[in-house]
Enzyme design. Structure first.
Site, PDB file in Angstrom:
ATOM      1  N   TYR A 109       7.274   2.793  -0.578  1.00  0.00           N
ATOM      2  CA  TYR A 109       5.846   2.804  -0.941  1.00  0.00           C
ATOM      3  C   TYR A 109       5.597   3.995  -1.851  1.00  0.00           C
ATOM      4  CZ  TYR A 109       0.826   3.633  -0.690  1.00  0.00           C
ATOM      5  OH  TYR A 109      -0.487   3.860  -1.024  1.00  0.00           O
ATOM      6  N   GLU A 196      -1.438   1.765  -6.279  1.00  0.00           N
ATOM      7  CA  GLU A 196      -0.401   1.552  -5.270  1.00  0.00           C
ATOM      8  C   GLU A 196       0.730   0.708  -5.846  1.00  0.00           C
ATOM      9  OE1 GLU A 196      -2.172   1.626  -0.792  1.00  0.00           O
ATOM     10  OE2 GLU A 196      -2.494  -0.225  -1.929  1.00  0.00           O
TER      11      GLU A 196
END
Length: 385
Positions: A109, A196
């Protein structure tokens, strides 16, 4: 403002962030043609909506069969996709992203957001990619690594704490350094509020690839982001929120039964807090801004009352430059004109507030004047019990 995944990836490419080869299509025929152009076999097809949870809802498919690609396109184009982030009606699908398959060795991530407590940009990474990052932060906070930046200037070693947390090799760390630097540049130049990459993957060639992307843009900065503004897809926006924006009203629908009409975002947040403290539940966030005129107040009432759950409305206005008696006159006219059929609790503070309270008390309308916010919240909460 939100944009689609494919739009995020187009911007990623512009900033040198590695993404898989992809095309977009708006018809089944175009989807099939795109698949054939992308690869001879193995594709990822994704329905494009402004919502997470697409995979679990059937909006993402990995296949090596063109027939399945065709069936996926037939199923979703011009239909609605319901995920845990949408309402029961779902979001309309008008575009399909067709992408080459990526062999995944490992998922990470990577994201960035403004951290208000430190007044800086927080760039975050985790070895737990492909998952809900909030869940990771809750269950395994030690697996979230952060770097805080005060400016767009990136030092030669700013990326290292994240690369070490991801346990990247020396060669992968060099790639990550470029991704990190370009991500920060993108965030500042495009006035983002969130970016993101989930997941950022290590592919079969041991290279890093941005497999999915999400970008949110600060709506207050859109006046200087013309190219970004052109990416807006109003079909993905909630109808009431869209209409509110046309009147320069900031509206967000919630699940309570006390409608809120407030001037100022901070005051609106405080008003919702006080309502909850009084035992009530706000039905919305609605900031009318500094110009509290009759037409905008009337439109605000109309939008609030479209929610059938609303059983009372709390109006909380601070009259700074605008006199409270002028505001009260506008509220009375708006309530009469719209035909508001639920009790309206009004708290006005500022210049001529006592005169305003007297004006509200003299009407034959279902308006209840309150001197303090706590009193107004308690009255509204009592009404809806």
């Amino acid at each position: 403002m939100n944009i689609h995944e494919y739009q995020s990836k187009q911007i990623f490419k512009e900033y040198g962030l590695p993404v898989p080869n992809f095309l977009t299509a708006n018809t089944t025929e175009e989807v099939l043609a795109s698949a054939k152009e992308i690869s001879d076999t193995n594709w990822v097809v994704k329905a494009q909506v402004h919502a997470g949870g697409r995979g679990k809802a059937g909006g993402v498919k990995v296949t090596d069969n063109l027939k399945e690609v065709e069936e996926f396109a037939d199923k979703w184009i011009n239909n609605k996709l319901v995920t845990y982030q949408t309402d029961d009606q779902g979001q309309p699908v008008s575009c399909i992203l067709v992408e080459e398959c990526t062999k995944i060795k490992k998922e990470f991530y990577l994201g960035a957001v403004i951290d208000r407590s430190t007044r800086s940009l927080a760039v975050m990474a985790s070895p737990e990619g492909g998952m809900d990052i909030e869940k990771v932060a809750e269950d395994h906070p030690e697996k979230i690594f952060k770097v805080f930046l005060k400016s767009p200037s990136v030092g030669n070693e700013d990326h290292l704490p994240l690369a070490e947390g991801l346990e990247l090799s020396e060669e992968q760390t060099k790639e990550f350094k470029d991704i990190f630097r370009n991500l920060v540049k993108l965030f500042f130049e495009k006035d983002l509020s969130l970016v993101e990459i989930n997941p950022l993957v290590l592919n079969g060639s041991d290279n890093l690839v941005c497999l999915d992307g999400k970008i949110n843009i600060d709506s207050n900065a859109l006046f200087r982001q013309d190219e970004i503004l052109e990416l807006r897809d109003i079909s993905q926006e909630e109808e009431k929120e869209l209409r509110a924006s046309e009147w320069d009203l900031n509206y967000v629908s919630l699940e309570g039964n006390i409608g809120c009409l407030v001037n100022g975002a901070g005051l609106a947040m405080a008003t919702m807090d006080i309502i909850k403290l009084a035992g009530g539940e706000p039905a919305n966030f609605l900031d009318v801004g500094g110009a509290v005129d009759e037409k905008r107040v009337a439109e605000a009432f109309k939008i609030i009352l479209e929610d059938e759950n609303v059983k009372a409305i709390l109006v909380n206005i601070f009259g700074g430059i605008v006199r409270c008696d002028v505001v009260a006159d506008g509220i009375i006219s708006a309530v009469e004109g719209v035909g508001v059929d639920v009790p309206v609790v009004v708290r006005l503070k500022g210049n001529n507030s006592e005169i305003a309270k007297e004006m509200l008390g003299k009407t034959n309308l279902n308006i209840i004047a309150a001197s303090e916010l706590s009193e107004a919240a308690e009255r509204a909460a009592e009404i809806v019990k």
